[in-house]
Design an enzyme around this catalytic site. Sequence first.
Site, PDB file in Angstrom:
ATOM      1  N   GLY A  70     -17.929  17.630 -24.708  1.00  0.00           N
ATOM      2  CA  GLY A  70     -17.190  16.644 -23.919  1.00  0.00           C
ATOM      3  C   GLY A  70     -15.739  16.437 -24.316  1.00  0.00           C
ATOM      4  O   GLY A  70     -15.067  15.554 -23.783  1.00  0.00           O
ATOM      5  N   GLN A  71     -15.233  17.251 -25.263  1.00  0.00           N
ATOM      6  CA  GLN A  71     -13.828  17.102 -25.637  1.00  0.00           C
ATOM      7  C   GLN A  71     -12.937  17.389 -24.421  1.00  0.00           C
ATOM      8  O   GLN A  71     -13.297  18.178 -23.555  1.00  0.00           O
ATOM      9  CB  GLN A  71     -13.434  18.053 -26.778  1.00  0.00           C
ATOM     10  CG  GLN A  71     -14.130  17.778 -28.078  1.00  0.00           C
ATOM     11  CD  GLN A  71     -15.427  18.563 -28.197  1.00  0.00           C
ATOM     12  OE1 GLN A  71     -16.032  18.963 -27.222  1.00  0.00           O
ATOM     13  NE2 GLN A  71     -15.869  18.764 -29.429  1.00  0.00           N
ATOM     14  N   GLU A  72     -11.797  16.763 -24.390  1.00  0.00           N
ATOM     15  CA  GLU A  72     -10.880  16.899 -23.258  1.00  0.00           C
ATOM     16  C   GLU A  72     -10.608  18.365 -22.911  1.00  0.00           C
ATOM     17  O   GLU A  72     -10.606  18.759 -21.745  1.00  0.00           O
ATOM     18  CB  GLU A  72      -9.565  16.172 -23.547  1.00  0.00           C
ATOM     19  CG  GLU A  72      -8.634  16.137 -22.357  1.00  0.00           C
ATOM     20  CD  GLU A  72      -7.384  15.319 -22.609  1.00  0.00           C
ATOM     21  OE1 GLU A  72      -6.576  15.235 -21.669  1.00  0.00           O
ATOM     22  OE2 GLU A  72      -7.200  14.792 -23.720  1.00  0.00           O
TER      23      GLU A  72
END
Length: 180
Positions: A70-72
Amino acid sequence: MMGLIFAKLWNLFSKQEHKVIIVGLDNAGKTTILYQFLMNEVVHTSPTIGSNVEEIFVKNTHFLMWDIGGQESLRSSWNTYYSNTEFIILVVDSIDRERLAITKEELYRMLAHEDLRKAAVLIFANKQDMKGCMTAAEISKYLTLSSIKDHPWHIQSCCALTGEGLCQGLEWMTSRVGVR
């Protein structure tokens, strides 16, 4: 009557997989939830780069669950996992008020994608054990879930660390299998 019996037998013996993607912002608890489903215990995790995939069986229902980082920098590649997805599990960090707008943006971007037009959505309002967390009702209102008319959805309070609320979410998903 015979058709109903055949359908029940078919469901018992067919090994049909139901593809699930688990998404949410980094540190929401996606991987912890996946491994609670799999092993019913807390596993020490580190940020997911790419994805984890596990098979989960619930009441003769076979889910293939893709836990996606879910990291940018990884969110733009979520759409590569959308093909044949029946269920979206969106994990929301109930403490992270500052990034709820980003979660909302990502949710509606996913729901607009052609490959997810038939997907049902389970939202886990995670970290309900934390002081000052938003309730599932508050999160639902902020995400304007009541405006989602073309996807079945359910929001479930949970705590990934204790497993509380996770079974209820899975029960909702199993009740949706085969419902179109």
